[in-house]
Design a protein around this motif. Structure first.
Motif, short mmCIF file in Angstrom:
data_model
loop_
_atom_site.label_atom_id
_atom_site.label_comp_id
_atom_site.label_asym_id
_atom_site.label_seq_id
_atom_site.Cartn_x
_atom_site.Cartn_y
_atom_site.Cartn_z
N ASN A 110 0.83 -1.21 0.00
CA ASN A 110 0.00 0.00 0.00
C ASN A 110 0.86 1.26 0.00
O ASN A 110 0.59 2.21 -0.73
N TRP A 111 1.91 1.27 0.82
CA TRP A 111 2.79 2.43 0.89
C TRP A 111 3.52 2.65 -0.44
O TRP A 111 3.59 3.75 -0.96
N PHE A 112 4.04 1.55 -1.01
CA PHE A 112 4.74 1.64 -2.29
C PHE A 112 3.78 2.10 -3.40
O PHE A 112 4.13 2.96 -4.22
N SER A 113 2.57 1.57 -3.42
CA SER A 113 1.57 1.96 -4.42
C SER A 113 1.21 3.43 -4.29
O SER A 113 1.02 4.13 -5.29
N THR A 114 1.12 3.93 -3.06
CA THR A 114 0.82 5.34 -2.83
C THR A 114 1.91 6.22 -3.43
O THR A 114 1.61 7.21 -4.11
N ILE A 115 3.16 5.87 -3.20
CA ILE A 115 4.28 6.64 -3.75
C ILE A 115 4.21 6.65 -5.28
O ILE A 115 4.29 7.71 -5.91
N VAL A 116 4.04 5.48 -5.88
CA VAL A 116 4.01 5.37 -7.34
C VAL A 116 2.82 6.13 -7.92
O VAL A 116 2.95 6.87 -8.90
N ASN A 117 1.65 5.99 -7.32
CA ASN A 117 0.45 6.68 -7.83
C ASN A 117 0.57 8.19 -7.72
O ASN A 117 0.13 8.92 -8.62
N GLU A 118 1.15 8.68 -6.64
CA GLU A 118 1.34 10.13 -6.51
C GLU A 118 2.34 10.64 -7.54
O GLU A 118 2.15 11.73 -8.11
N LEU A 119 3.39 9.89 -7.80
CA LEU A 119 4.33 10.29 -8.85
C LEU A 119 3.65 10.31 -10.22
O LEU A 119 3.86 11.24 -11.00
N LYS A 120 2.82 9.31 -10.48
CA LYS A 120 2.08 9.30 -11.76
C LYS A 120 1.12 10.48 -11.83
O LYS A 120 0.90 11.04 -12.90
N GLY A 121 0.54 10.86 -10.70
CA GLY A 121 -0.35 12.01 -10.66
C GLY A 121 0.35 13.30 -11.06
O GLY A 121 -0.26 14.21 -11.60
N PHE A 122 1.64 13.37 -10.78
CA PHE A 122 2.45 14.52 -11.20
C PHE A 122 3.08 14.29 -12.57
O PHE A 122 3.95 15.04 -13.00
N GLU A 123 2.64 13.21 -13.23
CA GLU A 123 3.12 12.86 -14.56
C GLU A 123 4.62 12.59 -14.58
O GLU A 123 5.30 12.88 -15.55
N GLU A 124 5.11 12.01 -13.49
CA GLU A 124 6.51 11.64 -13.41
C GLU A 124 6.66 10.23 -13.97
O GLU A 124 5.85 9.35 -13.71
N VAL A 125 7.71 10.03 -14.75
CA VAL A 125 7.98 8.73 -15.35
C VAL A 125 8.88 7.95 -14.41
O VAL A 125 9.90 8.46 -13.93
N ILE A 126 8.50 6.71 -14.14
CA ILE A 126 9.31 5.85 -13.29
C ILE A 126 9.99 4.84 -14.20
O ILE A 126 9.34 4.05 -14.87
N LEU A 127 11.31 4.92 -14.24
CA LEU A 127 12.08 4.03 -15.12
C LEU A 127 12.47 2.77 -14.38
O LEU A 127 12.84 2.81 -13.21
#
Length: 130
Positions: A110-127
């Motif tokens: 849940n914590w990891f998903s929250t981090i990833v989803n918030e980054l996606k919300g800012f349109e950040e690309v996770i490589l």
């Protein structure tokens, strides 16, 4: 069309008087100008109707849909500097994410998903690293 009004601001019917533009009187509006003013009012109505009491209190003094949207954007997302800081913190949390042996898998996920989803919300690309 409505989104253009929210993003770009309203275009009030104007006329030229002595080389300056002034708003036209309502009775001088063409059919197209009347439709444009109705769309401006509709855009404001849609935004205001969707708000709760606290948000409404924040934007109730705004004169058009663009002002409402801009103010809501700052309230919810912050200024560009605030966004950049949030993104930096989220990237730091992502890069430093570690499994805590005392934490169950569901809480960790849940914590990891929250981090990833918030980054996606800012349109950040996770490589993905290989």
């Amino acid at each position: 069309m409505l989104w253009d009004i929210i993003e770009d601001g309203p275009t009030i019917p104007m006329k030229i008087v002595r080389e300056t533009q002034v708003p036209k009187e309502r009775h001088d509006w063409s059919i197209q100008e009347r439709k444009q003013v109705q769309l401006i009012a509709k855009a404001m109505y849609i935004l205001l109707y969707a708000l709760g009491l606290e948000e409404f209190a924040i934007v109730s003094s705004c004169d058009n849909a663009k002002e409402i949207w801009d103010k809501l954007e700052v309230v919810h997302e912050g200024t560009n500097e605030v966004k950049e800081t949030k993104i930096s913190l989220l990237n730091l949390n992502y890069e430093n994410f570690k499994i805590d042996l005392n934490e169950d898998v569901k809480a960790m996920f849940n914590w990891f998903s929250t981090i990833v989803n918030e980054l996606k919300g800012f349109e950040e690309v996770i490589l993905e690293e290989s």
